[in-house]
Design a protein around this motif. Structure first.
Motif, PDB file in Angstrom:
ATOM      1  N   SER A 319      70.858 -90.197   7.479  1.00 25.33           N
ATOM      2  CA  SER A 319      70.352 -90.463   8.822  1.00 25.33           C
ATOM      3  C   SER A 319      71.147 -89.704   9.885  1.00 25.33           C
ATOM      4  O   SER A 319      72.355 -89.510   9.749  1.00 25.33           O
ATOM      5  N   SER A 320      70.447 -89.329  10.962  1.00 21.32           N
ATOM      6  CA  SER A 320      71.118 -88.706  12.111  1.00 21.32           C
ATOM      7  C   SER A 320      71.213 -89.675  13.286  1.00 21.32           C
ATOM      8  O   SER A 320      71.561 -89.287  14.399  1.00 21.32           O
ATOM      9  N   THR A 322      72.610 -93.043  15.506  1.00 23.16           N
ATOM     10  CA  THR A 322      73.907 -93.657  15.787  1.00 23.16           C
ATOM     11  C   THR A 322      74.107 -94.827  14.828  1.00 23.16           C
ATOM     12  O   THR A 322      73.147 -95.344  14.250  1.00 23.16           O
ATOM     13  N   LYS A 323      75.340 -95.262  14.681  1.00 22.04           N
ATOM     14  CA  LYS A 323      75.685 -96.284  13.685  1.00 22.04           C
ATOM     15  C   LYS A 323      74.874 -97.564  13.850  1.00 22.04           C
ATOM     16  O   LYS A 323      74.297 -98.079  12.885  1.00 22.04           O
ATOM     17  N   ASP A 324      74.825 -98.095  15.068  1.00 21.03           N
ATOM     18  CA  ASP A 324      74.146 -99.374  15.293  1.00 21.03           C
ATOM     19  C   ASP A 324      72.660 -99.297  14.986  1.00 21.03           C
ATOM     20  O   ASP A 324      72.097-100.188  14.326  1.00 21.03           O
ATOM     21  N   ILE A 325      72.000 -98.243  15.460  1.00 22.17           N
ATOM     22  CA  ILE A 325      70.559 -98.091  15.221  1.00 22.17           C
ATOM     23  C   ILE A 325      70.287 -97.891  13.737  1.00 22.17           C
ATOM     24  O   ILE A 325      69.370 -98.490  13.164  1.00 22.17           O
ATOM     25  N   TRP A 326      71.093 -97.060  13.088  1.00 15.59           N
ATOM     26  CA  TRP A 326      70.919 -96.792  11.658  1.00 15.59           C
ATOM     27  C   TRP A 326      71.057 -98.073  10.832  1.00 15.59           C
ATOM     28  O   TRP A 326      70.215 -98.368   9.978  1.00 15.59           O
ATOM     29  N   GLN A 327      72.089 -98.855  11.090  1.00 10.50           N
ATOM     30  CA  GLN A 327      72.304-100.083  10.336  1.00 10.50           C
ATOM     31  C   GLN A 327      71.169-101.078  10.568  1.00 10.50           C
ATOM     32  O   GLN A 327      70.699-101.734   9.624  1.00 10.50           O
ATOM     33  N   LYS A 328      70.710-101.177  11.804  1.00 13.14           N
ATOM     34  CA  LYS A 328      69.634-102.112  12.147  1.00 13.14           C
ATOM     35  C   LYS A 328      68.339-101.747  11.429  1.00 13.14           C
ATOM     36  O   LYS A 328      67.695-102.592  10.788  1.00 13.14           O
ATOM     37  N   VAL A 329      67.943-100.474  11.522  1.00 18.04           N
ATOM     38  CA  VAL A 329      66.679-100.036  10.919  1.00 18.04           C
ATOM     39  C   VAL A 329      66.765-100.059   9.392  1.00 18.04           C
ATOM     40  O   VAL A 329      65.794-100.406   8.715  1.00 18.04           O
ATOM     41  N   SER A 330      67.927 -99.718   8.833  1.00 18.36           N
ATOM     42  CA  SER A 330      68.101 -99.749   7.377  1.00 18.36           C
ATOM     43  C   SER A 330      67.867-101.151   6.837  1.00 18.36           C
ATOM     44  O   SER A 330      67.250-101.338   5.782  1.00 18.36           O
ATOM     45  N   LYS A 331      68.342-102.144   7.579  1.00 17.39           N
ATOM     46  CA  LYS A 331      68.148-103.541   7.176  1.00 17.39           C
ATOM     47  C   LYS A 331      66.688-103.953   7.332  1.00 17.39           C
ATOM     48  O   LYS A 331      66.108-104.583   6.438  1.00 17.39           O
ATOM     49  N   ASN A 341      75.336 -91.733   6.196  1.00 13.19           N
ATOM     50  CA  ASN A 341      75.382 -91.168   7.543  1.00 13.19           C
ATOM     51  C   ASN A 341      76.742 -90.506   7.734  1.00 13.19           C
ATOM     52  O   ASN A 341      77.767 -91.093   7.380  1.00 13.19           O
ATOM     53  N   ASP A 342      76.746 -89.285   8.263  1.00 12.14           N
ATOM     54  CA  ASP A 342      78.039 -88.637   8.544  1.00 12.14           C
ATOM     55  C   ASP A 342      78.446 -88.814  10.009  1.00 12.14           C
ATOM     56  O   ASP A 342      79.497 -88.339  10.435  1.00 12.14           O
ATOM     57  N   PHE A 343      77.572 -89.497  10.790  1.00 12.51           N
ATOM     58  CA  PHE A 343      77.839 -89.839  12.194  1.00 12.51           C
ATOM     59  C   PHE A 343      78.073 -88.610  13.070  1.00 12.51           C
ATOM     60  O   PHE A 343      78.779 -88.681  14.072  1.00 12.51           O
ATOM     61  N   LYS A 344      77.470 -87.501  12.684  1.00 15.71           N
ATOM     62  CA  LYS A 344      77.577 -86.284  13.496  1.00 15.71           C
ATOM     63  C   LYS A 344      76.229 -85.843  14.054  1.00 15.71           C
ATOM     64  O   LYS A 344      76.111 -84.778  14.646  1.00 15.71           O
ATOM     65  N   GLY A 345      75.192 -86.683  13.853  1.00 15.48           N
ATOM     66  CA  GLY A 345      73.883 -86.382  14.420  1.00 15.48           C
ATOM     67  C   GLY A 345      73.352 -85.026  14.022  1.00 15.48           C
ATOM     68  O   GLY A 345      73.317 -84.665  12.838  1.00 15.48           O
ATOM     69  N   GLU A 346      72.974 -84.234  15.031  1.00 16.74           N
ATOM     70  CA  GLU A 346      72.410 -82.907  14.796  1.00 16.74           C
ATOM     71  C   GLU A 346      73.461 -81.902  14.348  1.00 16.74           C
ATOM     72  O   GLU A 346      73.123 -80.790  13.932  1.00 16.74           O
ATOM     73  N   ASP A 347      74.730 -82.279  14.432  1.00 19.21           N
ATOM     74  CA  ASP A 347      75.814 -81.333  14.146  1.00 19.21           C
ATOM     75  C   ASP A 347      76.501 -81.598  12.811  1.00 19.21           C
ATOM     76  O   ASP A 347      77.585 -81.072  12.548  1.00 19.21           O
ATOM     77  N   GLY A 348      75.879 -82.411  11.984  1.00 23.88           N
ATOM     78  CA  GLY A 348      76.480 -82.758  10.707  1.00 23.88           C
ATOM     79  C   GLY A 348      75.991 -81.889   9.562  1.00 23.88           C
ATOM     80  O   GLY A 348      75.638 -80.712   9.734  1.00 23.88           O
ATOM     81  N   ILE A 349      75.910 -82.488   8.392  1.00 26.30           N
ATOM     82  CA  ILE A 349      75.565 -81.743   7.182  1.00 26.30           C
ATOM     83  C   ILE A 349      74.162 -81.140   7.250  1.00 26.30           C
ATOM     84  O   ILE A 349      73.870 -80.145   6.570  1.00 26.30           O
ATOM     85  N   LYS A 350      73.300 -81.690   8.089  1.00 21.86           N
ATOM     86  CA  LYS A 350      71.936 -81.150   8.166  1.00 21.86           C
ATOM     87  C   LYS A 350      71.926 -79.687   8.606  1.00 21.86           C
ATOM     88  O   LYS A 350      71.012 -78.943   8.251  1.00 21.86           O
ATOM     89  N   ILE A 351      72.937 -79.246   9.352  1.00 26.49           N
ATOM     90  CA  ILE A 351      73.017 -77.832   9.740  1.00 26.49           C
ATOM     91  C   ILE A 351      73.161 -76.953   8.506  1.00 26.49           C
ATOM     92  O   ILE A 351      72.562 -75.875   8.415  1.00 26.49           O
ATOM     93  N   ARG A 352      73.959 -77.409   7.532  1.00 23.86           N
ATOM     94  CA  ARG A 352      74.208 -76.608   6.326  1.00 23.86           C
ATOM     95  C   ARG A 352      72.938 -76.416   5.503  1.00 23.86           C
ATOM     96  O   ARG A 352      72.841 -75.471   4.711  1.00 23.86           O
ATOM     97  N   TYR A 353      71.974 -77.319   5.690  1.00 23.34           N
ATOM     98  CA  TYR A 353      70.717 -77.204   4.956  1.00 23.34           C
ATOM     99  C   TYR A 353      69.585 -76.625   5.821  1.00 23.34           C
ATOM    100  O   TYR A 353      68.424 -76.637   5.408  1.00 23.34           O
TER     101      TYR A 353
END
Length: 392
Positions: A319-320, A322-331, A341-353
């Protein structure tokens, strides 16, 4: 002693009075012309990639109003959006600060070029950018309104789909050329006025971000690199500045046949994971966000394939949000497979892919090699892909 007590009392009263006068209530009033009464006006703020609703009002006699308390003691960016025929699919940026009184006015439905007046320093600076690109923004909004009408027409007249797509593509090409003109003008202003403010930094981020998925004139890439390199050192530590760096100096994107890219990621319970932990089976990486409709639509089908292929496949949703939204929707969605989640949004591992849109899927071999990747979801598409890619 009595004198000291009186002085202390006066001091405390002055503090109380000062606090009382500094209200945190924000008032936003709007006056619009040539917009139908009954139009819904929404006020939102951003949490990562998600627009969080703050308030809604209905236009009456051309007027709307928002009043709310802001718990943050500094200026931050909010957005105004409108629902109704003839509105472009975009929003109006406004800066909000505790106690602020903000006035919005407009003479049409081109929301992005409505006037915003307040005493907030950031808003005044943003208005400088609007003043030099306003005509281009109007043209883009008119173009996008027309393109959106063809999008709706495709649903009603599927037999004319090719015709509508051709018209949309033609309009998008004009929009892209206007976007380039806006970037040129605003980057020139950034170079002319090196304020290094929140607005300045956000504008540089906005204009460097397109480099992740399109080409820009080299002259302006070089200008943006120069602006970044001369940025104060402390500013370079900010999340926004790091995002700018990744746009200007992108990391290597993994391709088919390459070893998979990996990083530190966490599950909803806070435990660290890596993709390498799951080698030995096929891995289906699912890049998603709770604000992405097709991502949410795909969840039931992912549940099905996670069960059908549990001996051969591990699904890893990244997920990209934020922590609170991700945890809420996952539940709420009962995501039972690996969910990180790497908590880096658009700047995380998704850039590498090379992710530029979601949902985005990547298939990894049991040996950790990239097999293929694709974007988008339609009912049954994941099942078909698994049948094609997973060897029995």
């Amino acid at each position: 002693m009595k004198v000291n007590y009186i002085l202390l009392l006066v001091f405390m009263l002055s503090i109380f009075t000062g606090c009382k006068e500094k209200s945190s209530e924000v008032t936003i009033t709007g006056q619009l012309e040539n917009v139908e009464d009954g139009t819904i006006i929404n006020l939102t703020k951003s949490e990562g990639n998600i627009a969080i609703p703050i308030s809604t009002d209905t236009l009456r006699e051309g007027k709307f109003r928002f009043t709310f308390k802001d718990s943050i003691n500094e200026a931050r960016l909010f957005s105004i959006m409108a629902k109704g025929d003839g509105f472009p699919p975009t929003w109006l940026d406004i800066w909000v600060a505790p106690g602020a009184k903000i006035e919005i006015s407009g003479k049409d439905k081109l929301i992005r070029t409505w006037n915003v007046e307040s005493d907030i320093t950031e808003q005044k600076e943003l208005n400088q950018f609007k003043s030099i690109t306003g005509e281009y923004q109007k043209m883009i909004q008119s173009i996008m309104t027309e393109a959106y009408s063809y999008f709706d027409a495709r649903k009603k007249n599927p037999e004319k789909s090719k015709e509508y797509v051709a018209k949309m593509d033609s309009l998008y090409a004009i929009r892209d050329s206007l976007d380039i003109l806006i970037i040129k003008k605003e980057v020139d202003l950034l170079a002319q006025n090196k304020t290094y403010s929140k607005v300045w930094l956000q504008k540089l981020n906005d204009h460097s971000m397109p480099l992740r998925y399109t080409e820009l004139p080299q002259e302006y890439i070089d200008k943006m690199k120069n602006l970044y390199e001369n940025m104060p050192k402390d500013m370079k530590k900010s999340d926004t500045a790091q995002s700018i760096y990744l746009s200007l100096y992108p990391p290597t994107i993994v391709k088919e046949g390459d070893n998979m890219a990996d990083t530190d990621m966490w599950d909803v319970d806070g435990k660290m994971h890596h993709l390498a932990d799951y080698k030995g089976k096929y891995i289906l990486i699912d890049f998603w966000s709770s604000g992405c409709g097709p991502c949410i639509m795909a969840i039931p089908e992912m549940k099905e394939i996670s069960e059908a292929y549990k001996d051969k496949l591990t699904i890893i949703s990244i997920s990209s949000d934020t922590k609170d939204i991700w945890q809420k929707v996952s539940k709420e969605k009962d995501i039972s497979w690996v969910n990180l989640n790497d908590f880096k949004g658009e700047d995380g591992i998704k850039i590498r892919y090379g992710v530029i849109g979601i949902p985005h899927y990547v298939m990894i071999s049991p040996e950790g090699k990239v097999i293929t990747s694709w974007m988008g979801y339609g009912k049954g598409s994941l099942k078909n892909k698994m049948e094609e890619l997973i060897k029995s």
